[in-house]
Design a protein around this motif. Structure first.
Motif, PDB file in Angstrom:
ATOM      1  N   GLY A 223      -5.303  -3.122   2.800  1.00  0.00           N
ATOM      2  CA  GLY A 223      -5.508  -2.195   3.910  1.00  0.00           C
ATOM      3  C   GLY A 223      -5.601  -0.743   3.510  1.00  0.00           C
ATOM      4  O   GLY A 223      -5.820   0.126   4.364  1.00  0.00           O
ATOM      5  N   GLY A 224      -5.457  -0.463   2.229  1.00  0.00           N
ATOM      6  CA  GLY A 224      -5.650   0.889   1.725  1.00  0.00           C
ATOM      7  C   GLY A 224      -7.059   1.057   1.167  1.00  0.00           C
ATOM      8  O   GLY A 224      -7.992   0.388   1.597  1.00  0.00           O
ATOM      9  N   TYR A 225      -7.201   1.963   0.203  1.00  0.00           N
ATOM     10  CA  TYR A 225      -8.481   2.084  -0.490  1.00  0.00           C
ATOM     11  C   TYR A 225      -8.244   2.430  -1.945  1.00  0.00           C
ATOM     12  O   TYR A 225      -7.269   3.088  -2.299  1.00  0.00           O
ATOM     13  N   TYR A 226      -9.132   1.921  -2.795  1.00  0.00           N
ATOM     14  CA  TYR A 226      -9.024   2.129  -4.241  1.00  0.00           C
ATOM     15  C   TYR A 226      -9.883   3.290  -4.703  1.00  0.00           C
ATOM     16  O   TYR A 226      -9.780   3.719  -5.858  1.00  0.00           O
ATOM     17  N   LEU A 227     -10.753   3.810  -3.846  1.00  0.00           N
ATOM     18  CA  LEU A 227     -11.664   4.911  -4.193  1.00  0.00           C
ATOM     19  C   LEU A 227     -11.997   5.680  -2.936  1.00  0.00           C
ATOM     20  O   LEU A 227     -12.177   5.093  -1.865  1.00  0.00           O
ATOM     21  N   ILE A 228     -12.068   6.988  -3.080  1.00  0.00           N
ATOM     22  CA  ILE A 228     -12.644   7.835  -2.040  1.00  0.00           C
ATOM     23  C   ILE A 228     -13.533   8.864  -2.720  1.00  0.00           C
ATOM     24  O   ILE A 228     -13.155   9.465  -3.724  1.00  0.00           O
ATOM     25  N   GLY A 229     -14.727   9.022  -2.191  1.00  0.00           N
ATOM     26  CA  GLY A 229     -15.645  10.020  -2.708  1.00  0.00           C
ATOM     27  C   GLY A 229     -16.137  10.904  -1.577  1.00  0.00           C
ATOM     28  O   GLY A 229     -16.334  10.432  -0.447  1.00  0.00           O
ATOM     29  N   LEU A 230     -16.300  12.183  -1.861  1.00  0.00           N
ATOM     30  CA  LEU A 230     -16.754  13.140  -0.848  1.00  0.00           C
ATOM     31  C   LEU A 230     -17.811  14.050  -1.454  1.00  0.00           C
ATOM     32  O   LEU A 230     -17.687  14.463  -2.615  1.00  0.00           O
TER      33      LEU A 230
ATOM     34  N   LEU B 117     -15.816   5.114   0.824  1.00  0.00           N
ATOM     35  CA  LEU B 117     -14.493   4.526   0.646  1.00  0.00           C
ATOM     36  C   LEU B 117     -14.627   3.147   0.016  1.00  0.00           C
ATOM     37  O   LEU B 117     -15.537   2.378   0.363  1.00  0.00           O
ATOM     38  N   GLY B 118     -13.699   2.833  -0.881  1.00  0.00           N
ATOM     39  CA  GLY B 118     -13.603   1.501  -1.452  1.00  0.00           C
ATOM     40  C   GLY B 118     -12.397   0.798  -0.864  1.00  0.00           C
ATOM     41  O   GLY B 118     -11.268   1.068  -1.277  1.00  0.00           O
ATOM     42  N   PRO B 119     -12.581  -0.060   0.115  1.00  0.00           N
ATOM     43  CA  PRO B 119     -11.444  -0.710   0.772  1.00  0.00           C
ATOM     44  C   PRO B 119     -10.684  -1.636  -0.178  1.00  0.00           C
ATOM     45  O   PRO B 119     -11.282  -2.336  -0.994  1.00  0.00           O
ATOM     46  N   ALA B 120      -9.367  -1.625  -0.059  1.00  0.00           N
ATOM     47  CA  ALA B 120      -8.513  -2.527  -0.826  1.00  0.00           C
ATOM     48  C   ALA B 120      -8.050  -3.672   0.068  1.00  0.00           C
ATOM     49  O   ALA B 120      -7.982  -3.537   1.297  1.00  0.00           O
ATOM     50  N   VAL B 121      -7.722  -4.786  -0.544  1.00  0.00           N
ATOM     51  CA  VAL B 121      -7.300  -5.973   0.196  1.00  0.00           C
ATOM     52  C   VAL B 121      -6.091  -5.685   1.069  1.00  0.00           C
ATOM     53  O   VAL B 121      -5.950  -6.236   2.164  1.00  0.00           O
TER      54      VAL B 121
ATOM     55  N   ALA C 274     -19.763   5.575   4.105  1.00  0.00           N
ATOM     56  CA  ALA C 274     -20.262   4.344   3.489  1.00  0.00           C
ATOM     57  C   ALA C 274     -19.072   3.591   2.903  1.00  0.00           C
ATOM     58  O   ALA C 274     -18.093   4.204   2.464  1.00  0.00           O
ATOM     59  N   LEU C 275     -19.159   2.262   2.906  1.00  0.00           N
ATOM     60  CA  LEU C 275     -18.089   1.425   2.383  1.00  0.00           C
ATOM     61  C   LEU C 275     -18.579   0.630   1.180  1.00  0.00           C
ATOM     62  O   LEU C 275     -19.686   0.080   1.182  1.00  0.00           O
ATOM     63  N   LEU C 276     -17.740   0.555   0.169  1.00  0.00           N
ATOM     64  CA  LEU C 276     -17.996  -0.256  -1.016  1.00  0.00           C
ATOM     65  C   LEU C 276     -17.400  -1.654  -0.814  1.00  0.00           C
ATOM     66  O   LEU C 276     -16.708  -1.901   0.174  1.00  0.00           O
ATOM     67  N   PRO C 277     -17.618  -2.574  -1.751  1.00  0.00           N
ATOM     68  CA  PRO C 277     -16.985  -3.900  -1.642  1.00  0.00           C
ATOM     69  C   PRO C 277     -15.458  -3.800  -1.646  1.00  0.00           C
ATOM     70  O   PRO C 277     -14.879  -2.881  -2.239  1.00  0.00           O
TER      71      PRO C 277
END
Length: 204
Positions: free
Chosen positions: A141-148, A135-139, A182-185
């Motif tokens: 509280g959402g996310y800008y990317l999800i990969g599976l 997941l790529g967390p967004a400022v 895993a979390l991205l920046p």
């Protein structure tokens, strides 16, 4: 450049036709619908140019019937119409289609986070070598990317889409499914004038 040995994967871009009054409605309240649509057009084009320089994209678009409008905006990619329903239903459908094709892993991004580039997508793919989901967390509280790299039942269920708890609710779902994460920046997407100012984006 993509690190040596990084596999190419299915990269999905979920996007709306950039029509005034339809896209970036919160931003439009401050700068007007035409300007908000122009910001969205610019953001989406930039994301596609950066990511598409290395990865083939499938653009999942809405509304149905807007494929030529999308092609004129984003260029010559594969285009698939999004189904109805909330964002979770649309993500679930698009990811499932790619898994059924044999694509793996699958990485979904949006058109409104200027920080999404080849490096971010490459890092997501690298993370998916050892994690079920990235997941790529967004400022906000959402996310800008999800990969599976596998189907995770329930990952998109019961999420309060558009709210500040999207990431936390998604992580709760993933915990229930015993999926490794895993979390991205953290990056900022553009929904408000404050986001534009923080990213140095000028009003058209």
């Amino acid at each position: 450049m993509v690190p040596a040995g990084t596999p190419l994967t299915a990269v999905l871009l979920l996007a709306k036709a950039p029509r005034p009054g339809v896209v970036k409605t919160r931003l439009a309240e401050a700068i007007g619908p035409e300007a908000a649509a122009a910001v969205y057009r610019s953001l989406g084009r930039a994301v596609v140019q950066r990511v598409g320089a290395q990865f083939p994209l499938t653009v999942w678009y809405e509304p149905r019937g807007a494929v030529e409008e999308m092609r004129a905006w984003l260029g010559d990619w594969e285009y698939q119409p999004q189904p109805g329903g909330d964002l979770g239903e649309r993500l679930r459908h698009s990811v499932a289609v790619h898994f059924e094709r044999g694509d793996r892993p699958v990485v979904a991004i949006g058109a409104d986070a200027p920080g999404v580039d080849v490096s971010i997508v490459s890092d997501a793919i690298t993370a998916l070598r050892s994690a079920d989901v990235v997941l790529g967390p967004a400022v906000d509280g959402g996310y800008y990317l999800i990969g599976l790299n596998r189907d995770v039942p329930g990952v998109f269920d019961g999420i309060t889409w558009g709210g500040p708890t999207v990431l936390d609710e998604t992580l709760t779902n993933l915990g229930r499914a015993h999926a490794s994460v895993a979390l991205l920046p953290v990056l900022r997407d553009v929904d408000t004038v404050d986001d534009m100012h923080a990213l140095g984006i000028q009003c058209p």
